[in-house]
Enzyme design. Structure first.
Site, short mmCIF file in Angstrom:
data_model
loop_
_atom_site.label_atom_id
_atom_site.label_comp_id
_atom_site.label_asym_id
_atom_site.label_seq_id
_atom_site.Cartn_x
_atom_site.Cartn_y
_atom_site.Cartn_z
N SER A 285 -2.24 4.64 30.88
CA SER A 285 -2.52 4.10 32.21
C SER A 285 -2.89 2.62 32.11
CB SER A 285 -3.66 4.88 32.86
OG SER A 285 -4.87 4.59 32.22
N SER A 287 -5.52 0.98 33.13
CA SER A 287 -6.87 0.61 32.72
C SER A 287 -7.01 0.61 31.20
CB SER A 287 -7.91 1.55 33.35
OG SER A 287 -7.80 2.85 32.81
N THR A 363 -4.44 7.85 36.44
CA THR A 363 -4.82 8.38 35.13
C THR A 363 -5.09 9.86 35.31
OG1 THR A 363 -5.89 6.26 34.66
CG2 THR A 363 -6.35 8.07 33.14
N HIS A 528 3.66 7.93 -30.57
CA HIS A 528 3.39 6.96 -31.64
C HIS A 528 1.91 6.59 -31.72
CE1 HIS A 528 3.79 3.59 -28.57
NE2 HIS A 528 2.82 3.10 -29.33
N ASP A 581 9.21 9.64 -27.57
CA ASP A 581 7.85 9.13 -27.84
C ASP A 581 6.87 9.62 -26.77
OD1 ASP A 581 5.71 7.73 -28.81
OD2 ASP A 581 6.42 5.76 -28.10
N SER A 704 0.38 1.36 -24.17
CA SER A 704 1.23 2.44 -24.66
C SER A 704 0.65 3.79 -24.29
CB SER A 704 1.34 2.39 -26.19
OG SER A 704 2.24 1.39 -26.56
MG MG Z 1 -6.79 4.76 33.33
#
Ligand code: MG
Length: 765
Positions: A285, A287, A363, A528, A581, A704
């Protein structure tokens, strides 16, 4: 407007595929400005005072000085607009009702109302208190103090801490407390007894105005407080309360470090499989305004994406409303209700646009809530098999100024009654409201929300920027269980919070290496790193450090890949051969993730990773994982944790996957001093390797064994183990970055071995 635009881009642009969010937002803003102009010209010549102002603050108008334009005042931190916080250009040509027309609004500094304490005293005694002032409480003999011993007036005009009470223990329920700036009637606290609350002039009562002592020794409803009309919740308050209530509902236990908010958690615990229906309502709305609407939308996107990353599979409904509700995502429609679909709809559908609502002066919160009820009723049929376990959440973004369609409270009651009738408990429903903007109707916000003991369900924040901050802290990853590959997302998080699987290994004969936690009892590293580890005695001396509060773990056994053989190519004068590895370390005890602040990383081709990357299970294959994580499209962004001395940082790299790009990367292997006599790069770079480097970060010696990982849908999956590099750029004076490449064991190529070793993890085929 440019600030808002940047914020939207910075936080959320990645959530919409096209990345056109900031652009479309800009278009909307321009359309909005153009619209304002047009209306002025074709209006009926009534305009409001263009020079309206507030002393010490700023203002925003939704549509210039035209009729129906909404005006909002904004004040700096610690101040609030007085005596009005908003206005509307009425047909009379005035912004305000007559009582307010003679005074110029001003930004006033917040003050805290006086605390109230029965059977005790506090000092100092004042009519009101300025920000920063502290009050100390004491109870009379025979009474025990509950709540905060001292409280400080905060810049939103509220006291920190919790309401102080003095309790004699002689009644059935504990003393219910009296809010600062309020009063209570009723002195008896036995089962069925009621107390009533009211607030002093100028303050708004939020929470329950009447509470009843229950057999469970709890008071019904939620804690009462008396607040300034214009005071806000701080982002920290919102995050703490919302997280407490919401994560509780998702069934996640607080495993953090005691930072969990001081709210009582509800007792019902969910499993990950409990159905969850989330209804999100967006006020569109006038507002509330377009800027707030767009921000609320972005917050919603972020929230949906986050919830989905928790490995729970909720269904979503999204509804926007002004005079009429408009459905953006329908919970009962299979193509709209998943997190992914709801996100798409929010990004792309016409219904998600602010302009969808023609008449915005209305609203109609009542109609929007009725739409929710309607969907709930239909979902009972649609999801009848899981219905009795289903939990419901509503999240409403609004300024609480409903003005048509009837009292929204009635619609809220209908929803509450419906869930209560179905489940025989209100515990299955949580209604949250978020009030944005300077001008929120608090009493309405409160009626639109759940009231549960020890939990907060409605919040007012100064503006959506604050709400964004709050949501950034909401659903804190440190508070969820043992999901793999989840890292803290706060920008100020440490490396170990962001990448909690990171492990530092101290290995006899090899010095420091890195590793990754793959489950509570197992750490992955490079084979390793174990070259000198031959005896039980040397295994005993390996130290694995993990966590934010670092804890050392010991190793029970080491499992290098059986095909790893550094000397295999000696007959061809290749002295170091790193194929396969990779190794696993079996710890002597399980890592307690909650206690150490650590967590495992996701592994490829597992069931858990399938869920993490939000793919169907069953129905997703290991091959699908490869296509998803290492597409042959060119370069795939990946990271690893890099240590330089004592500082840890993240290295941003790209895995070269496309034909040609990959080979070009690998060709640089022959620049390594050890390989200068090798003619065929395939001899040293087997199909087990991933290649990164060049004009980007490269690894150093201690890196590593660390995880090379990628980020998918806010979860991290390990795709490689850092093995070896062409050039040790950390030691070099002038590193030759052009040829600096790193090689990592591609975990997809050793899945059968992982599957054999990690029998407690479910792998897919
Ligand atoms: Mg409103």
């Amino acid at each position: 407007m440019s600030g808002a635009l940047m914020e939207a881009g910075w936080h959320f642009s990645s959530l919409c595929n096209s990345g056109m969010k900031p652009f479309s937002f800009l278009v909307l803003c321009l359309a909005f400005l153009a619209g304002a102009k047009g209306n002025d010209e074709q209006g009926d010549h009534i305009t409001c005072d263009p020079n309206v102002r507030i002393i010490g603050g700023t203002l925003k108008k939704s549509n210039g000085n035209a009729v129906d334009s909404v005006l909002r005042f904004e004040c700096p931190d610690s101040y609030y607009p007085f005596p009005v916080s908003s206005g509307r250009c009425w047909k009379s040509g005035h912004w305000f009702r007559s009582v307010y027309r003679r005074v110029t609004p001003i930004c006033k500094v917040f003050r805290c109302p006086p605390p109230v304490l029965e059977d005790g005293m506090f000092s100092p005694l004042n009519i009101s208190y300025s920000i920063g002032e502290t009050v100390t409480f004491e109870c009379y003999d025979g009474y025990e103090l509950q709540g905060s011993v001292s409280r400080t007036c905060m810049k939103n005009g509220r006291w920190n801490g919790t309401t102080t009470t003095c309790d004699s223990g002689s009644q059935y329920c504990p003393h219910p407390g009296i809010p600062a700036g309020g009063r209570k009637s009723g002195l008896s606290y036995f089962i069925g007894d009621k107390v009533d609350y009211a607030c002093n002039g100028g303050l708004v009562l939020v929470g329950s105005s009447r509470r009843e002592c229950l057999e469970s020794k709890e008071w019904t409803g939620s804690e009462t407080s008396c607040q300034h009309r214009s005071s806000f919740d701080s982002p920290e308050d919102v995050a703490a309360s919302f997280t407490a209530s919401f994560t509780n509902m998702l069934g996640m236990t607080h495993t953090g470090d005691g930072k969990a908010p001081a709210t009582t958690a509800r007792k019902i615990t969910l499993t990950k499989d409990t159905p969850l229906h989330i209804y999100i309502l967006l006020d569109a709305s006038e507002s509330f305004g377009e800027e707030n609407f767009e921000k609320a939308k972005n917050i919603t996107k972020n929230l949906i994406d986050k919830i989905a990353s928790f490995d729970v599979w909720p269904k979503f409904a999204i509804i926007s409303y002004a005079s009429e509700p408009v459905v953006i995502a329908n919970l009962n429609n299979e193509e709209e209700s998943s997190a992914a679909d709801a996100l798409d709809l929010l990004c792309d559908s016409d219904n998600a646009k602010y302009t969808t609502h023609g008449d915005k002066t209305g609203t109609n919160t009542h109609a929007a809530l009725n739409k929710v009820l309607e969907m709930m009723v239909l979902s009972k049929i649609r999801f009848k098999d899981s219905w009795d376990k289903t939990r419901f959440v509503t999240i409403l973004f609004t300024d609480g100024k409903s003005n048509m369609g009837g009292d929204p409270k009635v619609a809220v009651m209908k929803i509450k009654n419906f869930v209560k009738a179905e489940h025989n408990s209100e515990d299955y429903l949580d209604m949250y409201s978020f009030g944005v903007s300077t001008d929120v109707e608090k009493s309405e916000l409160s009626t639109l929300s759940s009231h549960k003991p020890g939990e907060t369900h409605w919040f007012t924040v100064q503006n959506t920027t604050e709400l964004v901050k709050a949501f950034d802290k909401i659903l804190d990853y440190s508070q969820i269980g043992d999901l793999c590959g989840v890292g803290e997302e706060r920008p100020d998080a440490t490396i170990r919070e962001k990448y909690p699987w990171y492990a530092i290994l101290e290995i006899p004969g090899a010095g420091k290496c890195s590793g990754s936690i793959v489950s509570p009892g197992w750490v992955m590293t490079a084979a390793h790193c174990l070259r000198e580890v031959q005896t039980a005695e040397s295994i005993n001396r390996i130290m694995v450090t993990v966590g934010q509060k670092p804890k050392i773990f010991r190793v029970k056994d080491v499992h290098p890949h059986p095909q790893y053989d550094l000397a295999k190519m000696l007959p061809e004068n290749i002295y170091q051969f790193y194929d396969y590895d990779v190794a696993l370390l079996e710890l002597t005890e399980q890592i307690n993730f909650a206690k150490t602040g650590s967590r495992s990383i996701c592994l490829p081709c597992t069931r858990e990773t399938t869920r993490a990357i939000r793919k169907p299970f069953p129905g997703t294959s290991c091959k699908d994982h490869v296509l998803e994580m290492l597409p042959k499209s060119g370069t795939v962004p990946a990271d690893f944790v890099k240590r330089d001395g004592r500082t840890e940082e993240v290295a941003y790299v790209t895995i070269k996957t496309a034909d040609g790009v990959k080979e070009a990367c690998e060709a640089n292997a022959l620049q390594a001093a050890e390989y200068k006599n090798v003619t065929d790069v395939r001899k040293v770079v087997t199909e087990r390797f991933l290649c990164t480097g060049g004009q980007e970060d490269v690894s150093c010696k201690g890196d590593s064994g660390g995880a090379l990982f990628i980020n998918k849908k806010r979860r991290f999956v390990q795709v490689g183990v850092v093995s070896w590099g062409v050039i040790n750029v950390c030691d070099a004076v002038k590193p030759d970055k052009q040829h600096a490449r790193d090689f990592h064991i591609n975990l997809f190529t050793v899945v059968p071995w992982l599957k054999k070793k990690l029998t407690h993890i479910t792998f897919i085929n």
